[in-house]
Design a protein around this motif. Structure first.
Motif, PDB file in Angstrom:
ATOM      1  N   LEU A  10       0.836  -1.200   0.000  1.00 42.29           N
ATOM      2  CA  LEU A  10       0.000   0.000   0.000  1.00 42.29           C
ATOM      3  C   LEU A  10       0.872   1.251   0.000  1.00 42.29           C
ATOM      4  CD1 LEU A  10      -2.900   1.214   0.254  1.00 42.29           C
ATOM      5  CD2 LEU A  10      -2.579   1.148   2.740  1.00 42.29           C
ATOM      6  N   ILE A  11       1.870   1.246   0.866  1.00 41.41           N
ATOM      7  CA  ILE A  11       2.771   2.407   0.958  1.00 41.41           C
ATOM      8  C   ILE A  11       3.496   2.618  -0.373  1.00 41.41           C
ATOM      9  CG2 ILE A  11       4.863   3.280   2.103  1.00 41.41           C
ATOM     10  CD1 ILE A  11       3.775   1.774   4.661  1.00 41.41           C
ATOM     11  N   ALA A  12       3.918   1.523  -0.992  1.00 38.18           N
ATOM     12  CA  ALA A  12       4.651   1.617  -2.263  1.00 38.18           C
ATOM     13  C   ALA A  12       3.759   2.124  -3.394  1.00 38.18           C
ATOM     14  CB  ALA A  12       5.240   0.250  -2.625  1.00 38.18           C
ATOM     15  N   ALA A  13       2.463   1.854  -3.273  1.00 39.19           N
ATOM     16  CA  ALA A  13       1.547   2.227  -4.362  1.00 39.19           C
ATOM     17  C   ALA A  13       1.134   3.693  -4.307  1.00 39.19           C
ATOM     18  CB  ALA A  13       0.298   1.341  -4.307  1.00 39.19           C
ATOM     19  N   LEU A  14       1.488   4.366  -3.238  1.00 41.88           N
ATOM     20  CA  LEU A  14       0.997   5.742  -3.041  1.00 41.88           C
ATOM     21  C   LEU A  14       2.153   6.707  -2.828  1.00 41.88           C
ATOM     22  CD1 LEU A  14      -2.016   4.767  -0.788  1.00 41.88           C
ATOM     23  CD2 LEU A  14      -2.180   6.089  -2.915  1.00 41.88           C
ATOM     24  N   PRO A  15       1.923   8.005  -3.087  1.00 45.36           N
ATOM     25  CA  PRO A  15       2.970   9.005  -2.852  1.00 45.36           C
ATOM     26  C   PRO A  15       3.368   9.030  -1.370  1.00 45.36           C
ATOM     27  CG  PRO A  15       1.158   9.951  -4.115  1.00 45.36           C
ATOM     28  CD  PRO A  15       0.697   8.610  -3.655  1.00 45.36           C
ATOM     29  N   ALA A  16       4.584   9.549  -1.126  1.00 45.71           N
ATOM     30  CA  ALA A  16       5.065   9.692   0.251  1.00 45.71           C
ATOM     31  C   ALA A  16       4.059  10.504   1.065  1.00 45.71           C
ATOM     32  CB  ALA A  16       6.432  10.376   0.250  1.00 45.71           C
ATOM     33  N   ASP A  17       4.029  10.253   2.362  1.00 48.92           N
ATOM     34  CA  ASP A  17       3.146  11.012   3.279  1.00 48.92           C
ATOM     35  C   ASP A  17       1.663  10.800   3.011  1.00 48.92           C
ATOM     36  OD1 ASP A  17       5.168  12.185   4.733  1.00 48.92           O
ATOM     37  OD2 ASP A  17       5.369  13.866   3.334  1.00 48.92           O
ATOM     38  N   THR A  18       1.327   9.713   2.361  1.00 48.97           N
ATOM     39  CA  THR A  18      -0.093   9.474   2.087  1.00 48.97           C
ATOM     40  C   THR A  18      -0.669   8.426   3.045  1.00 48.97           C
ATOM     41  OG1 THR A  18       0.230  10.064  -0.223  1.00 48.97           O
ATOM     42  CG2 THR A  18      -1.747   8.804   0.292  1.00 48.97           C
ATOM     43  N   VAL A  58      -7.780   1.619  -3.101  1.00 51.61           N
ATOM     44  CA  VAL A  58      -8.878   0.657  -3.212  1.00 51.61           C
ATOM     45  C   VAL A  58      -8.390  -0.613  -3.907  1.00 51.61           C
ATOM     46  CG1 VAL A  58     -11.145   0.211  -4.264  1.00 51.61           C
ATOM     47  CG2 VAL A  58     -10.696   2.400  -3.128  1.00 51.61           C
ATOM     48  N   ARG A  59      -7.537  -0.463  -4.921  1.00 50.21           N
ATOM     49  CA  ARG A  59      -7.011  -1.662  -5.608  1.00 50.21           C
ATOM     50  C   ARG A  59      -6.235  -2.550  -4.646  1.00 50.21           C
ATOM     51  NH1 ARG A  59      -5.528   0.724 -11.345  1.00 50.21           N
ATOM     52  NH2 ARG A  59      -7.601   0.519 -12.267  1.00 50.21           N
ATOM     53  N   TRP A  60      -5.401  -1.900  -3.827  1.00 46.23           N
ATOM     54  CA  TRP A  60      -4.624  -2.687  -2.855  1.00 46.23           C
ATOM     55  C   TRP A  60      -5.565  -3.405  -1.883  1.00 46.23           C
ATOM     56  CZ3 TRP A  60      -4.074  -2.838   2.428  1.00 46.23           C
ATOM     57  CH2 TRP A  60      -2.999  -3.592   2.911  1.00 46.23           C
ATOM     58  N   CYS A  61      -6.581  -2.688  -1.419  1.00 49.35           N
ATOM     59  CA  CYS A  61      -7.551  -3.296  -0.496  1.00 49.35           C
ATOM     60  C   CYS A  61      -8.294  -4.442  -1.178  1.00 49.35           C
ATOM     61  CB  CYS A  61      -8.544  -2.243   0.000  1.00 49.35           C
ATOM     62  SG  CYS A  61      -7.824  -1.036   1.133  1.00 49.35           S
ATOM     63  N   ALA A  62      -8.706  -4.232  -2.439  1.00 54.68           N
ATOM     64  CA  ALA A  62      -9.434  -5.275  -3.159  1.00 54.68           C
ATOM     65  C   ALA A  62      -8.548  -6.511  -3.349  1.00 54.68           C
ATOM     66  CB  ALA A  62      -9.915  -4.747  -4.507  1.00 54.68           C
ATOM     67  N   ASP A  63      -7.291  -6.271  -3.722  1.00 58.55           N
ATOM     68  CA  ASP A  63      -6.370  -7.395  -3.932  1.00 58.55           C
ATOM     69  C   ASP A  63      -6.157  -8.190  -2.648  1.00 58.55           C
ATOM     70  OD1 ASP A  63      -6.084  -6.663  -6.542  1.00 58.55           O
ATOM     71  OD2 ASP A  63      -4.123  -5.682  -6.288  1.00 58.55           O
ATOM     72  N   ASN A  64      -6.183  -7.482  -1.524  1.00 53.94           N
ATOM     73  CA  ASN A  64      -5.885  -8.135  -0.249  1.00 53.94           C
ATOM     74  C   ASN A  64      -7.120  -8.360   0.627  1.00 53.94           C
ATOM     75  OD1 ASN A  64      -2.764  -8.273  -0.153  1.00 53.94           O
ATOM     76  ND2 ASN A  64      -3.210  -6.205  -0.899  1.00 53.94           N
ATOM     77  N   ARG A  65      -8.292  -8.140   0.037  1.00 55.56           N
ATOM     78  CA  ARG A  65      -9.551  -8.328   0.768  1.00 55.56           C
ATOM     79  C   ARG A  65      -9.578  -7.565   2.095  1.00 55.56           C
ATOM     80  NH1 ARG A  65     -12.658 -13.002  -1.258  1.00 55.56           N
ATOM     81  NH2 ARG A  65     -12.012 -13.015  -3.421  1.00 55.56           N
ATOM     82  N   VAL A  66      -9.102  -6.350   2.048  1.00 61.24           N
ATOM     83  CA  VAL A  66      -9.091  -5.506   3.246  1.00 61.24           C
ATOM     84  C   VAL A  66     -10.292  -4.560   3.203  1.00 61.24           C
ATOM     85  CG1 VAL A  66      -7.843  -3.663   4.451  1.00 61.24           C
ATOM     86  CG2 VAL A  66      -6.597  -5.622   3.520  1.00 61.24           C
ATOM     87  N   PRO A  67     -11.078  -4.503   4.266  1.00 60.98           N
ATOM     88  CA  PRO A  67     -12.229  -3.584   4.287  1.00 60.98           C
ATOM     89  C   PRO A  67     -11.788  -2.125   4.214  1.00 60.98           C
ATOM     90  CG  PRO A  67     -12.323  -5.152   6.115  1.00 60.98           C
ATOM     91  CD  PRO A  67     -10.973  -5.296   5.485  1.00 60.98           C
ATOM     92  N   ILE A  68     -12.671  -1.302   3.670  1.00 60.32           N
ATOM     93  CA  ILE A  68     -12.381   0.114   3.415  1.00 60.32           C
ATOM     94  C   ILE A  68     -13.425   0.974   4.130  1.00 60.32           C
ATOM     95  CG2 ILE A  68     -12.326   1.903   1.620  1.00 60.32           C
ATOM     96  CD1 ILE A  68     -11.727  -0.545  -0.350  1.00 60.32           C
ATOM     97  N   ILE A  69     -12.959   1.973   4.878  1.00 60.98           N
ATOM     98  CA  ILE A  69     -13.879   2.946   5.478  1.00 60.98           C
ATOM     99  C   ILE A  69     -13.666   4.291   4.789  1.00 60.98           C
ATOM    100  CG2 ILE A  69     -14.708   4.006   7.610  1.00 60.98           C
ATOM    101  CD1 ILE A  69     -14.740   0.927   7.636  1.00 60.98           C
ATOM    102  N   PRO A  70     -14.600   4.705   3.921  1.00 61.22           N
ATOM    103  CA  PRO A  70     -14.478   6.038   3.320  1.00 61.22           C
ATOM    104  C   PRO A  70     -14.790   7.105   4.374  1.00 61.22           C
ATOM    105  CG  PRO A  70     -15.967   4.605   2.060  1.00 61.22           C
ATOM    106  CD  PRO A  70     -15.767   3.974   3.394  1.00 61.22           C
ATOM    107  N   ARG A  71     -14.060   8.192   4.311  1.00 63.11           N
ATOM    108  CA  ARG A  71     -14.229   9.233   5.333  1.00 63.11           C
ATOM    109  C   ARG A  71     -14.019  10.606   4.717  1.00 63.11           C
ATOM    110  NH1 ARG A  71     -13.265   9.185  11.298  1.00 63.11           N
ATOM    111  NH2 ARG A  71     -12.652  11.275  11.940  1.00 63.11           N
ATOM    112  N   GLY A  72     -14.915  11.542   5.063  1.00 62.76           N
ATOM    113  CA  GLY A  72     -14.749  12.927   4.633  1.00 62.76           C
ATOM    114  C   GLY A  72     -14.111  13.720   5.752  1.00 62.76           C
ATOM    115  N   VAL A  85     -11.620  -2.394  13.010  1.00 63.51           N
ATOM    116  CA  VAL A  85     -10.332  -3.061  13.191  1.00 63.51           C
ATOM    117  C   VAL A  85      -9.979  -3.852  11.930  1.00 63.51           C
ATOM    118  CG1 VAL A  85      -9.086  -4.822  14.524  1.00 63.51           C
ATOM    119  CG2 VAL A  85     -10.610  -3.190  15.690  1.00 63.51           C
ATOM    120  N   GLY A  86      -8.740  -3.663  11.458  1.00 64.68           N
ATOM    121  CA  GLY A  86      -8.296  -4.397  10.279  1.00 64.68           C
ATOM    122  C   GLY A  86      -8.624  -3.710   8.970  1.00 64.68           C
ATOM    123  N   ALA A  87      -9.345  -2.585   9.030  1.00 63.31           N
ATOM    124  CA  ALA A  87      -9.721  -1.875   7.809  1.00 63.31           C
ATOM    125  C   ALA A  87      -8.734  -0.756   7.504  1.00 63.31           C
ATOM    126  CB  ALA A  87     -11.126  -1.292   7.949  1.00 63.31           C
TER     127      ALA A  87
END
Lengths: 456, 456
Positions: A10-18, A58-72, A85-87
């Motif tokens: 996940l860290i590798a797929a995103l810009p630094a500090d994300t 989202v792709r990383w989460c989908a690939d790893n079956r990790v739940p996602i909590i969208p937040r504004g 927990v675990g999301a």
């Protein structure tokens, strides 16, 4: 999710500090403003800066079956962006671009802008974005769309869905799609834009909105009145909406009046049983006609003090007082914040029933309301250190929803179902509607990765 | 469907006189107003009188895998209720009940009532149902909801979806479910009501609607003007919508003006290149301010004759003239009726592009438009006995949609996709949106029994 899952990918797929992995910072994303004690600590927080960031996460989460909590902005009042927990919590708070086309009268906005920032930006072009949740200074436009947020002016001007012409949304499989667009009328295909508005992050993550703007609101005239009882006030509401569509029609009970007066010391009538604040923004001389109708309805229902003003700043002071009600009552104890609505003629019955619940459960329930559209916010006040009282408050919370459902109403007029109201949704809509909703959820998010534990 | 299928089971499941098997009567249900020559003769027509009738018919179709064509008044302009060989057409024309609650300001209506009948019934209670398709005297309210119909006043008052608070709908498996209800704000669960509005009978058959009503529209003032060219008129439109939201802003080109004048002989300017009809229904003196803005915009864009009136009947005469345009132009030949819309600033480019297509394909295209919201109705006129011209008209029909898509517009602003525009839908919305739409269709109608050959 494998036990050995690390965040490296996940860290590798995103810009630094994300990707936030600092536990102290993650902790600040555990709850939203509902302060649900059962909210869990997510595994990490992604602070996206772009649609591409959301897609990658989202792709990383989908690939790893990790739940996602969208937040504004985390200002939700029903626990819809509370942690699990675990999301991975994906926050859109850093997505803050806006472009305004005054000729087309639309704004294209990213979800992290606050509602007040959108209003202010379009105002500089002489335009108006109407939806105005009481929390407009702290809630994000993305969260507004995700919950189909309402507000004070929607009695005349409608809710968020009425202003969303299109969006970009990232689906559960990581595809970013565009729905609708800057067209005032469009009947091509299923109304997917409307389906995604109010879906509370269960079908996708909104990363851009195309909003319809209006010409500026004419200056509003305001009438305020005190009533001996809540019942007199709710009857006055019906007498008004029977004749005109006011631009605002807000209700506060005695508890709210006094809590607000404690803060603002603006001379509200502390002896009143209820107060109504109404506005007309009819253009020119027509405002005076509407104010006369409102005033007559107030007086016919026993209003003790009626004050009206054409001064916008003076009128705004009463709107501020009404908006202050939730934070002011919050000082009296912990809050369970309700959002039930009923068909307008049942408003008096709802208010009476809430009083009966408060008495039976021996808890304080202060009622404030967007009275003109039947949407109330009963505020259940309790002392969190008093376990028995807290338990009775929980019972009252459910009973208020049961009452609203029994009156043909809704468990949520504008805050959404989130995690706090999930258990009551089937009671309101029934098994068949739950089945249809679940089929759509399964079709678009077969692994139920998006915002688990909420609506479905 | 087995070769040996008979209608005995369907007839037995329904009241007498409900299943039509007479070939001559069935033939009258083959086409809708789109007059699609490729429409097929359905196996039978069910003229339902109740939700229970629709449920029984859909169950029989589901059990026997028989396709279903939902049909209202048959006034659709995109072939959405045209017949299919081997299908059962379920007509709601006999479902005509209405009940009005003036206090709650809602009407509960069955789908077979005509739009004009709904308007008239609520008017007796001093209320107003705004959506006003030009065909309001012959189109059904159920069809309006199925296509998310628009009309003349929607530039200010929105389209059908803005007035549908709830519905009863029969799903593909024969279950009747209730969505939404008489609540002005409701954020509980997915926005299924909004999804079903505009779904053109592909997700279910609407058997009841709960409609939001407004206080009566204030009397409208009208301004009419002639322009030397269509371009002057479209520039005037932008100059108006840049400042105010008129209650109506309609456009007719020279062909339409002359065709209407042939019929009505009301003194329209036959030498004009285009005509605009605008209305303001701002209350009281505010109407005069808006009329002044409109008049100034007309004059600044070279209007040759500007006529304004506060007389409602006189103003209505011009609305009637505009509504007469389609039937009047229809006398000039067969019509392919377009419904493309664009973002408002692209309206002049759309009108120019249509003229270029007409010239290139050597066919007459008359343009009328709900100009205030960018929704145009190019009317492609051809002689059906001239095979070559008919073929060129077909090419022009597609090219107008290509043009609209290229300008960021839509292939249909208010008529729906139906069968005639199906091929262009993927070009407008893209493969991913088609995929999401198909997933929802598959989830709710896995055998694709409902209205096959349309949107999907």
């Amino acid at each position: 999710m494998a036990d050995t899952l690390t965040l490296d990918g996940l860290i590798a797929a995103l810009p630094a500090d994300t990707v936030v992995t600092d536990p102290d910072i993650i902790a600040s994303y555990r709850q939203d403003r509902a302060l649900d004690p059962e909210a869990g600590l997510p595994m990490a927080v992604v602070r996206a800066r772009s649609t591409a960031d959301v897609v990658a996460a989202v792709r990383w989460c989908a690939d790893n079956r990790v739940p996602i909590i969208p937040r504004g902005a985390g200002s939700g009042l029903s626990g819809g962006s509370g942690g699990v927990v675990g999301a991975i919590t994906i926050s859109t708070e850093r997505m803050r671009e806006i472009s305004i086309d005054p000729v087309m009268r639309v704004a294209v906005v990213q979800p992290g802008l606050l509602n007040a920032e959108v209003k202010s930006a379009v105002k500089q072009h002489g335009l108006w974005y109407p939806p105005d949740p009481s929390s407009f200074e702290i809630c994000s436009i993305g969260g507004n769309a995700a919950t189909n947020a309402g507000g004070l002016c929607c009695v005349k001007y409608g809710v968020t869905t009425d202003y969303v012409l299109g969006m970009q949304v990232v689906l559960a499989d990581g595809r970013a799609i565009r729905l609708g667009g800057p067209r005032l009328k469009d009947s091509a295909g299923l109304s997917l834009t409307k389906l995604f508005v109010g879906s509370e992050g269960t079908l996708g993550i909104i990363t851009e909105l195309t909003l319809r703007l209006l010409p500026p609101q004419p200056p509003a005239s305001t009438v305020v009145a005190s009533f001996a009882s809540v019942h007199h006030a709710t009857e006055a509401v019906l007498a008004i909406t029977d004749q005109i569509r006011p631009a605002m029609l807000e209700f506060m009970d005695a508890v709210a009046i006094n809590a607000v007066e404690d803060h603002l010391k603006m001379g509200l009538d502390r002896t009143a049983g209820a107060m109504l604040v109404a506005q007309s923004d009819a253009p020119g001389a027509a405002a005076a006609d509407e104010i006369a109708i409102i005033t007559a309805a107030f007086e016919a229902n026993g209003a003790s003090e009626v004050f009206s003003t054409d001064d916008v700043a003076e009128g705004e002071a009463f709107t501020v007082a009404r908006r202050m009600a939730i934070p002011a009552v919050e000082k009296l104890g912990s809050l369970l914040l309700e959002d039930v609505g009923v068909p307008l003629p049942s408003l008096p019955a709802l208010v009476d029933g809430i009083a009966a619940i408060a008495e039976r459960r021996d808890v304080m329930i202060s009622v404030i309301a967007h009275a003109g559209d039947g949407n109330t916010h009963p505020l259940i006040v309790f002392d969190p250190t008093d376990t028995e009282q807290a338990a009775r408050a929980d019972l009252a919370f459910g009973e208020v929803m049961d009452l609203a459902i029994g009156l043909g109403g809704t468990i949520t007029g504008e805050h959404g179902v989130g995690r706090l109201k999930k258990a009551w949704l089937p009671d309101q809509v029934g098994a068949d509607v739950m089945d249809v909703s679940r089929r759509i959820k399964d079709a678009l998010d077969p692994d139920h990765l998006l915002n688990p534990g909420t609506m479905f």
